[in-house]
Design a protein around this motif. Structure first.
Motif, short mmCIF file in Angstrom:
data_model
loop_
_atom_site.label_atom_id
_atom_site.label_comp_id
_atom_site.label_asym_id
_atom_site.label_seq_id
_atom_site.Cartn_x
_atom_site.Cartn_y
_atom_site.Cartn_z
N ILE A 142 0.85 -1.21 0.00
CA ILE A 142 0.00 0.00 0.00
C ILE A 142 0.88 1.26 0.00
CG2 ILE A 142 -2.08 -1.06 1.00
CD1 ILE A 142 -1.39 0.36 3.63
N GLY A 143 2.12 1.09 0.44
CA GLY A 143 3.09 2.20 0.36
C GLY A 143 3.40 2.56 -1.08
N TYR A 145 1.34 2.40 -3.51
CA TYR A 145 0.18 3.20 -3.93
C TYR A 145 0.30 4.63 -3.38
CZ TYR A 145 -4.68 4.73 -4.22
OH TYR A 145 -5.82 5.45 -4.48
N GLU A 146 0.60 4.74 -2.08
CA GLU A 146 0.69 6.05 -1.44
C GLU A 146 1.84 6.89 -2.01
OE1 GLU A 146 -1.07 7.41 1.43
OE2 GLU A 146 0.11 9.23 1.09
N PHE A 147 2.99 6.27 -2.20
CA PHE A 147 4.19 7.03 -2.57
C PHE A 147 4.29 7.32 -4.07
CE2 PHE A 147 7.11 7.50 1.04
CZ PHE A 147 6.42 6.81 2.00
#
Lengths: 151, 119
Positions: A142-143, A145-147
């Motif tokens: 999910i990092g 996706y976030e980053f």
């Protein structure tokens, strides 16, 4: 008493080692990096105590620039920030595994070694290791996706 | 015995910062996803956001605890790594003294910046 004859070189002596041994070496490497990071982090982030100008100039120095009510992060800095988050997550989740096994959880009772001489002290906590590494992997994904996907 | 106590404290501090660190990572590094769960803010590095949360008593307590436990855990861990270099007993003492001074300085500076900004 156990003597550490190889010193730091012993961390990298991995011939024939199991997966937990690799995690041990990685835990020490990430721990070393994180102590260096926290030292720099506390000093740089402390600039917020002085003024907004000091805060902005420090962030600008590390590649974060402000524009109206948003800010932009240098892509290279952003990538290294992601790597740092992965190192923190790994160290945190592997650390929880180490604490639990150090305190005797998930190890089971001692038993007589019998053929094929499976090391139960390693095999019993293995599901815990897999479970914690899956959670870490989830945060890492999910990092991404976030980053990288929504910025 | 003293070393055993310090080691237990190392484990305990690791357990405490596990939760503080997760909170910090999610708040500071996953702001967009967390905003979707109504947690945190979209731009946590904006000075207005930094000052707003620094004025909160909860944040001050959390930051201070974080500093205490993270610095102890980190520098005690680093000490354990460095004494594996087998540089000798004098070097060990020097390492302990130097790391303690750095950790205490960082703690004082960290607490100062945590409380000063909130006024």
């Amino acid at each position: 008493m156990f003597k550490n004859r190889q010193g730091i070189k012993g961390w990298f002596y991995l011939r024939g080692a199991n997966f937990e041994r690799y995690l041990y070496t990685l835990h020490r490497i990430t721990g070393f990096i994180l102590v260096l990071y926290i030292t720099v982090h506390i000093i740089l982030m402390g600039s917020r105590a002085f003024s907004e100008t000091a805060w902005r100039s420090v962030l600008s120095f590390i590649g974060i620039t402000f524009e109206d009510s948003i800010y932009h992060i240098n892509p290279v800095v952003h990538f290294f920030e992601y790597l740092l988050v992965i190192a923190i997550l790994f160290h945190a989740f592997n650390g929880i595994r180490l604490i639990l096994t150090e305190l005797g959880f998930f190890i089971g009772r001692p038993r007589r070694p019998e053929y094929p001489y499976v090391s139960y002290s390693i095999a019993r906590p293995r599901p815990l290791m897999i479970f914690l590494m899956i959670i870490m992997f989830f945060f890492a994904v999910i990092g991404i996706y976030e980053f990288f996907l929504i910025h | 015995m003293k070393e055993t106590r310090l080691w237990i404290l190392h484990l305990f501090s690791g357990f405490v910062i596990f939760f503080l660190l997760l909170w910090h990572i999610l708040y500071m590094h996953y702001p967009v996803i967390m905003k979707g769960f109504n947690f945190g803010v979209s731009f946590p590095l904006m000075f207005s956001q930094v000052t707003a949360r620094a004025k909160s008593a909860g944040f001050k307590i959390a930051y201070t605890l974080f500093l205490v436990f993270a610095l102890y855990h980190g520098f005690y861990g680093l000490k354990n790594l460095l004494i594996e270099t087998k540089w000798g007993r004098k070097a060990e003492i020097l390492i302990v003294v130097l790391l303690s001074i750095i950790a205490i300085f960082l703690f004082i500076y960290g607490v100062f910046t945590t409380f000063k900004i909130g006024g």
